[in-house]
Scaffold this active site. Sequence first.
Site, short mmCIF file in Angstrom:
data_model
loop_
_atom_site.label_atom_id
_atom_site.label_comp_id
_atom_site.label_asym_id
_atom_site.label_seq_id
_atom_site.Cartn_x
_atom_site.Cartn_y
_atom_site.Cartn_z
N CYS A 135 0.94 4.92 8.70
CA CYS A 135 1.81 3.78 8.46
C CYS A 135 3.28 4.17 8.56
O CYS A 135 3.63 5.31 8.84
CB CYS A 135 1.54 3.21 7.07
SG CYS A 135 -0.14 2.58 6.85
N HIS A 177 5.02 -0.20 4.21
CA HIS A 177 4.87 -0.32 2.76
C HIS A 177 5.83 0.62 2.03
O HIS A 177 6.59 1.37 2.64
CB HIS A 177 3.42 -0.04 2.34
CG HIS A 177 2.91 1.32 2.72
ND1 HIS A 177 3.38 2.49 2.19
CD2 HIS A 177 1.92 1.69 3.60
CE1 HIS A 177 2.72 3.52 2.69
NE2 HIS A 177 1.83 3.06 3.56
#
Length: 504
Positions: free
Chosen positions: A146, A138
Amino acid sequence: MTAGVLLSGCDTDQVSLATNAKANQPVPPKLVAAMAEKDMDLQSPILVRLFKQEAELEVWKQTRSGQFALLKTYPICRWSGDLGPKVREGDRQAPEGFYSINPSQMNPQSAYYLSFNTGYPNAFDKALGRTGSQLMVHGDCSSRGCYAMTDEQIAEIYSLGRESFFGGQKAFQLQAYPFRMTPVNMAKHRNNPNMPFWKMIKEGYDHFEVTRQEPKVDFCEKKYVFDAAKPADAKRDPVFDASAKCPAYVIPEDIASAVREKQQQDEAVYAKLVAKGTPVARMNTGIDGGMNKIFAAKIPEGSTGLSESAEGTTLQMLAMAKAPGTIPGHVNPPKPNLDGVASAPAPQEEPVVAVSAPAASARVASAQPTEKYQEKSGGFFSNLGRKMGMGSSDTTATTTPPQATASVAPAATTPPTAASRLRAAVTRFVPGHNKPKEAAKDAPKPAVAAAKPAEPAKPDTRLAQTRPALKPSVSDGAGEATQIMGAAPVVSANSFDSRFSAMK
């Protein structure tokens, strides 16, 4: 149509099938031109590779010849955890392995600008009982498990994936590695407990390297299987189950022989490196990921974490380069390895910055409790103020007191006796009383007098107590012996770079 699923950790995205302006941005003209130069179509299939240690994301695209070629390499702004696969929910680890990204995993309404779900856990992860969900690639350059890019970067990557789906690709492959699977890196990490897993996924890495085709991925007996095909006498394709016994299968000979040849070459280089004593990489326990050096160079007290290296371009040099996207003010450099001095933060917390306490002889790392507190105490203006010598008790001793500039007599010189002081006074004030023999007798010995001035003058201890310990140079290789692992090397407080780095 919206699935209002509130996710945890770095994945507080609202998964949605709706479209918006961010998700429909066109592929930049410069990237379209690069495709034309490399004989690629705008809507041809893509493949993504991630490397933690190097903090890089590669986008490969299929050419008109049918093979994949590298289109663009993106520096990763922030990734979480340590080298090694994700094992359980809340361990802050970014996943490693092979994953498949289909259109339903693309998130146009991400809380982190845009994102796509990596697909963790895959069948292999589930077979081992590994837990975790909604691990993303992202934007926003902030990560808790992430791979985080800048908003501008994820917009490009998202658009490339979208166009590949419009072109008919059902899913693109994501390959996530701890590092580039070279003999040098394998030798450096040969004692890492994750090595059996890394050797297994290196098989898929090698398949892609020799074929430049997306490897077919299956799972059986709790392991990866690449490019499996049915035997010549089989009537149907083999059926794989990650937890069950492997079915009968073969690997096409042209692929198998090419992979074998590459692996033999790699093993020969690996053996030579081990035989000559290639140093083993230090195990980094308690760290929290890394970031590419191009971003670390733009952040006050930035460090690259696991990708830190004494080789190549220094952070000081990269500070003048253009960053590939906007770096948000809340981004934190990787948490350093404190070797048990400070405990790791709770899984739900953001990474925090370790700073050196003002001490004359010791460097102690202190962690800020929350990101909100950090924004108040270590934001743009306060960092700028500290670097310009304002608003902080740590920088009040930037001007040397007048007494510190005075020369100091060598401490080892023998103090004069009362008799010698009397003779010196008589010699100075009484005419004709300068007797050479007595003067020679009382004079200090030449050998001692000559040796003492050569010693460096001792610093004024009063000044040292009022100033924080100086940090090493911003050069990647400087201060390795004294700098805390992952701490932020900076230039001297009176340099142009240090005063204005917060505005670059």
